[in-house]
Design a protein around this motif. Structure first.
Motif: not given
Length: 176
Positions: A27, A146, A148, A32
């Motif tokens: 990521l 989460s 994103v 995030v």
């Protein structure tokens, strides 16, 4: 994640599991926002667990069991073993691959094998003695849910409001 990278989605929910190859590297180009964290447990029908494990929590005994997972390669079960034992059984193939947490719960409840599910989804069944959680000396494996989005993308006011609402509303219900 590929749809976010291609710009075909503005925002997405992602499950970020612990372990090697964890989310930080994958990521790197994303913003995030953690929504909630949930404990993941390996469960089975009480009768099935008693007949197959007889109370044992040894790697050798567990690795030979039947499993229900979300994919034929059994990533959830593999992650559970890696977290709890530091290794994965060499011949781990699920007896059944399904597409939802509810399907894993149903299959395990009917004695089809062991499956990894969020603890809060089976709390009542565990309390009622219908299912049993396989615990080891290690703390539970966790999953962070989460929101994103790409880092270089400027979020709209609506997006910012949505993210704030979801993280506040669902964050209150985080279970472990």
């Amino acid at each position: 994640m590929p749809l976010l990278e291609e710009g075909r989605l503005d925002l997405g929910f992602a499950d970020l599991f612990e372990g090697p190859g964890s989310a930080e590297r994958r990521l790197a180009g994303f913003e995030v926002a953690e929504v909630m964290e949930e404990a993941l447990v390996l469960v089975a029908a009480t009768g099935h667990e008693a007949a197959t494990l007889a109370g044992s929590r040894a790697f050798a005994r567990l690795s030979g069991q039947r499993f229900v997972d979300y994919h034929a390669s059994a990533p959830a079960v593999r992650g559970w073993f890696r977290h709890h034992f530091g290794r994965v059984p060499p011949r781990l193939e699920p007896a059944l691959a399904v597409e939802s947490v509810q399907a894993v719960i149903a299959a395990t409840s009917h004695g089809m094998g062991f499956g990894v599910v969020p603890a809060h989804t089976v709390a009542r069944a565990l309390a009622a003695g219908e299912l049993v959680a396989v615990a080891t000396r290690k703390r539970a494996l966790t999953n962070r849910i989460s929101l994103v989005r790409l880092l270089d993308r400027v979020p709209s006011r609506l997006e910012r409001t949505f993210v704030a609402f979801v993280t506040q509303a669902l964050g209150k219900r985080a279970a472990g």
